[in-house]
Motif scaffolding. Structure first.
Motif, PDB file in Angstrom:
ATOM      1  N   PRO A 119      26.059 114.586  72.536  1.00  0.00           N
ATOM      2  CA  PRO A 119      25.954 113.451  71.612  1.00  0.00           C
ATOM      3  C   PRO A 119      27.328 112.854  71.288  1.00  0.00           C
ATOM      4  CG  PRO A 119      24.619 115.293  70.853  1.00  0.00           C
ATOM      5  CD  PRO A 119      25.468 115.818  71.982  1.00  0.00           C
ATOM      6  N   LYS A 120      27.307 111.580  70.943  1.00  0.00           N
ATOM      7  CA  LYS A 120      28.542 110.883  70.577  1.00  0.00           C
ATOM      8  C   LYS A 120      28.552 110.600  69.078  1.00  0.00           C
ATOM      9  CE  LYS A 120      28.909 108.534  75.055  1.00  0.00           C
ATOM     10  NZ  LYS A 120      30.221 108.926  75.574  1.00  0.00           N
ATOM     11  N   MET A 121      29.753 110.533  68.554  1.00  0.00           N
ATOM     12  CA  MET A 121      29.903 110.234  67.129  1.00  0.00           C
ATOM     13  C   MET A 121      30.225 108.760  66.907  1.00  0.00           C
ATOM     14  SD  MET A 121      31.908 113.430  65.440  1.00  0.00           S
ATOM     15  CE  MET A 121      32.633 113.864  67.023  1.00  0.00           C
ATOM     16  N   PHE A 153      32.183 103.835  68.050  1.00  0.00           N
ATOM     17  CA  PHE A 153      32.299 105.179  68.604  1.00  0.00           C
ATOM     18  C   PHE A 153      33.690 105.766  68.358  1.00  0.00           C
ATOM     19  CE2 PHE A 153      28.638 103.789  71.100  1.00  0.00           C
ATOM     20  CZ  PHE A 153      27.836 104.901  70.959  1.00  0.00           C
ATOM     21  N   MET A 154      33.698 107.016  67.988  1.00  0.00           N
ATOM     22  CA  MET A 154      34.954 107.768  67.801  1.00  0.00           C
ATOM     23  C   MET A 154      35.605 107.982  69.166  1.00  0.00           C
ATOM     24  SD  MET A 154      35.195 111.423  65.834  1.00  0.00           S
ATOM     25  CE  MET A 154      36.616 112.509  65.936  1.00  0.00           C
ATOM     26  N   ALA A 160      37.736 111.456  62.835  1.00  0.00           N
ATOM     27  CA  ALA A 160      36.635 110.580  62.411  1.00  0.00           C
ATOM     28  C   ALA A 160      37.128 109.557  61.395  1.00  0.00           C
ATOM     29  CB  ALA A 160      35.506 111.421  61.828  1.00  0.00           C
ATOM     30  N   THR A 193      25.498 110.555  66.428  1.00  0.00           N
ATOM     31  CA  THR A 193      25.673 111.058  65.072  1.00  0.00           C
ATOM     32  C   THR A 193      26.594 110.103  64.329  1.00  0.00           C
ATOM     33  OG1 THR A 193      25.282 113.409  65.496  1.00  0.00           O
ATOM     34  CG2 THR A 193      26.804 112.881  63.726  1.00  0.00           C
ATOM     35  N   MET A 195      28.987 109.208  61.193  1.00  0.00           N
ATOM     36  CA  MET A 195      29.816 109.746  60.107  1.00  0.00           C
ATOM     37  C   MET A 195      30.322 108.551  59.317  1.00  0.00           C
ATOM     38  SD  MET A 195      30.131 112.999  59.682  1.00  0.00           S
ATOM     39  CE  MET A 195      31.396 112.694  58.445  1.00  0.00           C
TER      40      MET A 195
END
Lengths: 278, 278
Positions: A119-121, A153-154, A160, A193, A195
């Motif tokens: 998954p990507k943050m 996207f991070m 983050a 995900t 944040m």
């Protein structure tokens, strides 16, 4: 398995949200926020399945449109594509469960390397300024013309918080200071995900970047809930409003799912499962 | 840029940690936890650079060994390798900054797709049981024979909490219930973000999985700080002990960096920057 609580509360317009039925139970609880497209008020009873439940809050609101649920912030793609070739040696892959593993992976038939996909943050800021929050109207697809918090996207090599600050600068031309973590929202369906950090403007200046048509401060009762770009933003803003009404922000963790039988493009048909707070 | 507070407090042994100098300032603060390899006590003054600072807590402890700082949990690799070929069509890549982007990317010279590389999430559980916490002694490299919380890379299709539960089952044979999010710790140097949840055993049973030599419950004053596998676990356990002494756990966000001039393999030379709490 995590235990689940479920409650649905409806409101008839985006600017008159109902946050009724706050159950003050024990700390460390679970809840689901259900957001359907119905315009009728309904309040179903909660199903308590754990003795360590803190609060059950959910709502249901009007929906007048459908749009994409897949987030595609500025610089990276979160799409999950099948890996056919090795990124490092170019060899064709086979799809097998490696020894000692339990999941199907793409394994290079030449060099033997495994191409893991994870998954990507997506990192972003909820910017508070004089009791208003800053939203950006998207100038790109998906969800062109709809409103979002600045997020993307991070990237490798950044934290983050740094990513959230960078995305805010890129999309809203705003220089912000991160104040606290506010929400982590997993969307397993699309491998993302979120944040989201609470932040404040260092200077009272902002202007739309190339990916935004417009940036604007909204009072909490003016937020365009019928024109939001993504389910993650809808959930984040609802949680924030609820926290503000309760007096102060908390940290929220949860999973965003789609209610069975609803269109994947209807962000108002999302549910927030496994809702935990700190 | 985020503002930084810095303070270092030393303790002379791993089991007699000093958590002195707790500054009770305003909510939403920043701090750095510095963990050096010195055995001498030193307490340097903090540098307050924001009016919205909550608490500054840091410590410094003895170190008797060096080990790997790179996390390689069970099933996925977090390593950052150069992409030479397209995963989807097998074409060779060129490395350029795409139009509208600001970072160098691997772009396929055949199909034009961009291979984005993003940080990976490591998810795990800090399991509380009768005032002890559960640790696993690693049966794999890196950090073979050293102690860790059960944790591993988050997989596609699962939430962070589900991944943390799965990894705990795999590594510690324990069936757990997630109670609350406890820490998000970014490690930009290696492109990883840790999400650690507080959890409890559903049944008082655990047993080492294939990746663990042994699993054991430790009282807080028995934690083997000189034999921990990773800096993320060191920071997590320190924050947890501090929270327990203060009365209750919070949610922590921060970035783990290496202090300049220290060995990348010395986990006790890590600093926790941009420490925010909820």
């Amino acid at each position: 398995m995590l235990k689940i609580l479920q409650m649905m509360i409806a409101s008839t317009s985006s600017s008159s949200l109902s946050f009724a039925n706050r159950l003050n139970l024990q700390r460390r609880g679970f809840s689901i926020i259900s957001l359907s497209s119905s315009t009728t008020f309904r309040n179903t009873p909660s199903i308590l399945s754990t003795s360590k439940t803190h609060s059950v809050k959910s709502f249901r609101m009007s929906s007048t449109r459908s749009d994409s649920n897949s987030i595609a912030p500025s610089t990276s793609s979160g799409n999950f594509r099948k890996v056919n070739f090795c990124q490092w040696c170019g060899g064709p892959t086979k799809h097998e469960i490696p020894d000692g593993d339990e999941k199907m992976r793409a394994i290079c038939t030449q060099c033997g390397k495994v191409a893991y996909q994870n998954p990507k943050m997506v990192v972003g800021c909820l910017i508070e300024h004089e009791e208003k929050i800053l939203l950006c109207k998207r100038n790109i697809q998906p969800s062109y013309g709809l409103w979002t918090l600045p997020a993307g996207f991070m990237e490798m090599g950044e934290s983050a918080a740094e990513g959230a600050i960078r995305e805010t600068q890129e999309e809203a031309g705003a220089d912000v200071e991160v104040l606290s973590p506010f929400a982590q929202l997993d969307i397993p369906l699309i491998g993302q995900t979120y944040m989201i950090f609470l932040a404040k403007l260092k200077k009272p200046h902002f202007s739309p970047g190339p990916e935004s048509i417009e940036c604007r401060l909204f009072a909490l009762d003016e937020i365009p809930f019928d024109s939001l770009a993504f389910s993650s933003m809808l959930v984040t803003l609802k949680l924030y409003i609820e926290d503000m009404r309760a007096g102060k922000p908390k940290f929220h963790y949860g999973t965003i799912s789609k209610r069975p039988g609803t269109s994947p493009s209807d962000i108002h048909a999302s549910t927030l499962d496994y809702h935990l707070q700190s």
